[in-house]
Design a protein around this motif. Structure first.
Motif, PDB file in Angstrom:
ATOM      1  N   VAL A   8       0.830  -1.202   0.000  1.00 44.16           N
ATOM      2  CA  VAL A   8       0.000   0.000   0.000  1.00 44.16           C
ATOM      3  C   VAL A   8       0.868   1.255   0.000  1.00 44.16           C
ATOM      4  CG1 VAL A   8      -1.682   1.317   1.340  1.00 44.16           C
ATOM      5  CG2 VAL A   8      -1.941  -1.145   1.098  1.00 44.16           C
ATOM      6  N   ALA A   9       1.925   1.271   0.814  1.00 46.68           N
ATOM      7  CA  ALA A   9       2.764   2.463   0.904  1.00 46.68           C
ATOM      8  C   ALA A   9       3.439   2.773  -0.435  1.00 46.68           C
ATOM      9  CB  ALA A   9       3.818   2.269   1.997  1.00 46.68           C
ATOM     10  N   ALA A  10       3.946   1.750  -1.117  1.00 48.51           N
ATOM     11  CA  ALA A  10       4.604   1.975  -2.405  1.00 48.51           C
ATOM     12  C   ALA A  10       3.601   2.425  -3.462  1.00 48.51           C
ATOM     13  CB  ALA A  10       5.304   0.694  -2.860  1.00 48.51           C
ATOM     14  N   THR A  11       2.389   1.862  -3.446  1.00 50.03           N
ATOM     15  CA  THR A  11       1.364   2.257  -4.406  1.00 50.03           C
ATOM     16  C   THR A  11       0.901   3.685  -4.160  1.00 50.03           C
ATOM     17  OG1 THR A  11       0.633  -0.046  -4.480  1.00 50.03           O
ATOM     18  CG2 THR A  11      -0.843   1.593  -5.402  1.00 50.03           C
ATOM     19  N   LYS A  12       0.748   4.039  -2.892  1.00 43.37           N
ATOM     20  CA  LYS A  12       0.359   5.412  -2.556  1.00 43.37           C
ATOM     21  C   LYS A  12       1.432   6.409  -2.983  1.00 43.37           C
ATOM     22  CE  LYS A  12      -0.243   8.365   1.481  1.00 43.37           C
ATOM     23  NZ  LYS A  12      -0.132   8.406   2.964  1.00 43.37           N
ATOM     24  N   ALA A  13       2.701   6.067  -2.748  1.00 48.22           N
ATOM     25  CA  ALA A  13       3.798   6.953  -3.174  1.00 48.22           C
ATOM     26  C   ALA A  13       3.826   7.099  -4.686  1.00 48.22           C
ATOM     27  CB  ALA A  13       5.130   6.405  -2.660  1.00 48.22           C
ATOM     28  N   ALA A  14       3.587   5.997  -5.405  1.00 54.84           N
ATOM     29  CA  ALA A  14       3.562   6.069  -6.868  1.00 54.84           C
ATOM     30  C   ALA A  14       2.420   6.938  -7.359  1.00 54.84           C
ATOM     31  CB  ALA A  14       3.446   4.654  -7.449  1.00 54.84           C
ATOM     32  N   LEU A  15       1.262   6.871  -6.690  1.00 52.85           N
ATOM     33  CA  LEU A  15       0.115   7.684  -7.087  1.00 52.85           C
ATOM     34  C   LEU A  15       0.385   9.169  -6.867  1.00 52.85           C
ATOM     35  CD1 LEU A  15      -2.867   7.662  -8.015  1.00 52.85           C
ATOM     36  CD2 LEU A  15      -3.508   7.554  -5.611  1.00 52.85           C
ATOM     37  N   ILE A  16       0.966   9.511  -5.719  1.00 54.59           N
ATOM     38  CA  ILE A  16       1.277  10.917  -5.440  1.00 54.59           C
ATOM     39  C   ILE A  16       2.336  11.438  -6.406  1.00 54.59           C
ATOM     40  CG2 ILE A  16       2.259  12.462  -3.711  1.00 54.59           C
ATOM     41  CD1 ILE A  16       0.952  10.740  -1.572  1.00 54.59           C
ATOM     42  N   GLU A  17       3.341  10.613  -6.661  1.00 51.66           N
ATOM     43  CA  GLU A  17       4.391  11.012  -7.602  1.00 51.66           C
ATOM     44  C   GLU A  17       3.833  11.233  -9.002  1.00 51.66           C
ATOM     45  OE1 GLU A  17       8.031   8.885  -9.978  1.00 51.66           O
ATOM     46  OE2 GLU A  17       7.394   8.052  -8.058  1.00 51.66           O
ATOM     47  N   MET A  18       2.969  10.321  -9.460  1.00 55.36           N
ATOM     48  CA  MET A  18       2.402  10.435 -10.801  1.00 55.36           C
ATOM     49  C   MET A  18       1.483  11.647 -10.901  1.00 55.36           C
ATOM     50  SD  MET A  18       2.824   8.711 -13.615  1.00 55.36           S
ATOM     51  CE  MET A  18       3.319   7.083 -13.015  1.00 55.36           C
ATOM     52  N   GLY A  19       0.680  11.891  -9.869  1.00 56.75           N
ATOM     53  CA  GLY A  19      -0.189  13.064  -9.880  1.00 56.75           C
ATOM     54  C   GLY A  19       0.593  14.358  -9.871  1.00 56.75           C
ATOM     55  N   ARG A  20       1.679  14.383  -9.118  1.00 56.21           N
ATOM     56  CA  ARG A  20       2.541  15.562  -9.070  1.00 56.21           C
ATOM     57  C   ARG A  20       3.192  15.807 -10.424  1.00 56.21           C
ATOM     58  NH1 ARG A  20       6.529  14.666  -4.414  1.00 56.21           N
ATOM     59  NH2 ARG A  20       4.904  15.043  -2.903  1.00 56.21           N
ATOM     60  N   LYS A  21       3.603  14.736 -11.071  1.00 57.59           N
ATOM     61  CA  LYS A  21       4.279  14.841 -12.369  1.00 57.59           C
ATOM     62  C   LYS A  21       3.361  15.432 -13.428  1.00 57.59           C
ATOM     63  CE  LYS A  21       6.402  11.909 -15.922  1.00 57.59           C
ATOM     64  NZ  LYS A  21       6.783  10.511 -16.272  1.00 57.59           N
ATOM     65  N   HIS A  22       2.079  15.071 -13.375  1.00 59.17           N
ATOM     66  CA  HIS A  22       1.142  15.509 -14.410  1.00 59.17           C
ATOM     67  C   HIS A  22       0.233  16.642 -13.952  1.00 59.17           C
ATOM     68  CE1 HIS A  22       2.386  12.344 -17.122  1.00 59.17           C
ATOM     69  NE2 HIS A  22       2.225  11.449 -16.169  1.00 59.17           N
ATOM     70  N   GLY A  23       0.553  17.276 -12.847  1.00 55.10           N
ATOM     71  CA  GLY A  23      -0.162  18.474 -12.433  1.00 55.10           C
ATOM     72  C   GLY A  23      -1.578  18.243 -11.954  1.00 55.10           C
ATOM     73  N   ARG A  24      -1.892  17.074 -11.424  1.00 57.00           N
ATOM     74  CA  ARG A  24      -3.223  16.806 -10.909  1.00 57.00           C
ATOM     75  C   ARG A  24      -3.361  17.326  -9.476  1.00 57.00           C
ATOM     76  NH1 ARG A  24      -5.734  16.369 -15.607  1.00 57.00           N
ATOM     77  NH2 ARG A  24      -5.694  14.292 -16.540  1.00 57.00           N
ATOM     78  N   ASP A  25      -4.601  17.556  -9.055  1.00 58.67           N
ATOM     79  CA  ASP A  25      -4.901  18.048  -7.712  1.00 58.67           C
ATOM     80  C   ASP A  25      -5.056  16.842  -6.773  1.00 58.67           C
ATOM     81  OD1 ASP A  25      -5.653  19.369  -5.471  1.00 58.67           O
ATOM     82  OD2 ASP A  25      -7.524  20.174  -6.267  1.00 58.67           O
ATOM     83  N   ILE A  26      -4.066  16.620  -5.916  1.00 55.09           N
ATOM     84  CA  ILE A  26      -4.072  15.488  -4.990  1.00 55.09           C
ATOM     85  C   ILE A  26      -4.371  16.008  -3.590  1.00 55.09           C
ATOM     86  CG2 ILE A  26      -2.736  13.585  -4.033  1.00 55.09           C
ATOM     87  CD1 ILE A  26      -1.080  13.554  -6.518  1.00 55.09           C
TER      88      ILE A  26
END
Length: 408
Positions: free
Chosen positions: A309-327
């Motif tokens: 879960v921790a690695a998946t959550k980090a990947a989601l935040i990283e991907m959202g940050r990379k593409h300018g999404r509102d997390i």
């Protein structure tokens, strides 16, 4: 170092890691550089303990003077480049400063960063850091200070010129180079959709969209039989205390490490592919700020670790940050007790065995995790369909929009 203008313009730092093809000559040179850096690290440990016993300070300036004096009197150190040696001193000073800061803040012992310890020759993995003046890329190869030339397996292009590189070797003997590069936000087309994400054990991620749920991958469970076999081989061939390990033991140990690494890569790959799909299809992501560390002490520890879960959550935040999404990170308190339809809260916590949520106020019946995912959206300030009557009370959310250095 990022400036405020860089943050406003969406410029961040990212790490790009590549496999290295290292010749026998280059391997000998890298290990020689690591031997010098390890000696400097251990010398810093000794000087730090001596200064502490004498009641003196031991900051970066004093350690830099120690390095200068050591290179002046020791020809063996002068044979190597000064760049990784200086970076070793800086890394030691940073580690020591963090440990002293935790002591001064009176943090509990389990939360403190320990003081830097000696690096043993046969246990410490080689690791070298080079700043911009210590390396260059020429004809697709990595040229390090000291005449070390390494072949890089370019699995993807670098988005820009790197500012530093970290060369290290893993427990399988494979060498890698990790470049730090300044990157800009790669904006994706707006979709006008929002999604709530609830983490769990039965399913790694349950969302408000059935098409974006992430089932438990069970990579570790699929590899458990092979892993048990290699561990039995290690147990049978384990050397006695003081005796050298046999080739059979070393091979079983290598196969165990290889399988562990494969499972870790499978988990990371699954998480990143799912995160990419979620970020591409949604503009706003209401993510449960779940910290699964406490699960390590429960009966669900093995399955929770396999879900990553921790690695998946980090990947989601990283991907959202990379593409300018509102997390928007939502505090997990009471998310399983609130009703996403009317906002009422149950008077007692639901046991884990109860997978259906039934609201005692409005009578809404829904899957427990689906209800929690909708609560994430409501607490994040997003009004999903079917949840327009009330907003569940709960702690404030934290938004992560500014770029940074993602860990991979």
């Amino acid at each position: 170092m990022k400036t405020p203008q860089d943050i406003r313009e969406g410029i961040g730092l990212a790490r790009y890691t590549y496999r290295l093809r290292v010749s026998s000559t280059a391997c000998v040179a890298l290990l020689a550089e690591w031997a010098r850096c390890r000696w400097i690290w251990n010398e810093c440990c000794a000087r730090s303990k001596k200064a502490y016993a004498a009641g003196e300070t031991c900051g970066p300036a004093r350690l830099d003077k120690m390095l200068t004096a050591a290179r002046a009197t020791n020809a063996w150190l002068r044979e190597g480049s000064s760049v990784p040696q200086q970076q070793t001193v800086r890394a030691f000073a940073t580690s020591r400063a963090k440990a002293l800061k935790d002591v001064k803040a009176r943090l509990p012992q389990r939360q403190r960063a320990g003081m830097p310890k000696h690096k043993k020759k046969r246990l410490a993995a080689p690791s070298l850091n080079y700043t911009r003046r210590g390396f260059r890329l020429k004809d697709g190869r990595l040229c390090l200070a000291g005449g070390i030339v390494l072949t890089v397996v370019w699995s993807r292009d670098l988005p820009g010129p790197p500012s530093s590189v970290h060369v290290h070797r893993d427990n399988l003997g494979h060498w890698y180079a990790s470049f730090v590069v300044a990157t800009a936000v790669e904006a994706l087309p707006a979709t006008g959709r929002a999604i709530g994400i609830d983490w769990g054990v039965k399913e790694t991620a349950t969302t408000t969209s059935d098409a974006h749920d992430l089932p438990h991958p069970e990579h570790g469970r699929n590899a458990a039989q092979r892993l048990a076999r290699y561990q039995r081989m290690m147990a049978r061939r384990r050397p006695k205390r003081g005796q050298p390990a046999s080739k059979g033991y070393e091979e079983a140990k290598r196969q165990t490490a290889k399988l562990h690494k494969k499972v870790a890569r499978q988990r990371r790959d699954t998480g990143r592919k799912w995160a990419k799909r979620v970020v591409t299809d949604h503009d706003v992501l209401a993510v449960e700020d779940f910290r699964p560390k406490f699960l390590a002490k429960t009966t669900m520890a093995r399955r929770a670790a396999d879900g990553a879960v921790a690695a998946t959550k980090a990947a989601l935040i990283e991907m959202g940050r990379k593409h300018g999404r509102d997390i928007r990170l939502v505090h997990p308190a009471h998310t399983t007790m609130d009703c996403a339809q009317c906002g009422a809260r149950t008077k007692h916590a639901l046991p884990l065995s109860e997978r259906t949520y039934t609201c005692t106020a409005c009578g809404t019946v829904s899957p427990r995790d689906k209800n929690s995912a909708r609560v994430m959206l409501i607490r994040a300030g997003v009004n999903p369909a079917g949840a327009d009557r009330a907003r569940a009370d709960g702690p404030l959310v934290r938004s992560r929009r500014e770029p940074g250095i993602p860990s991979r």
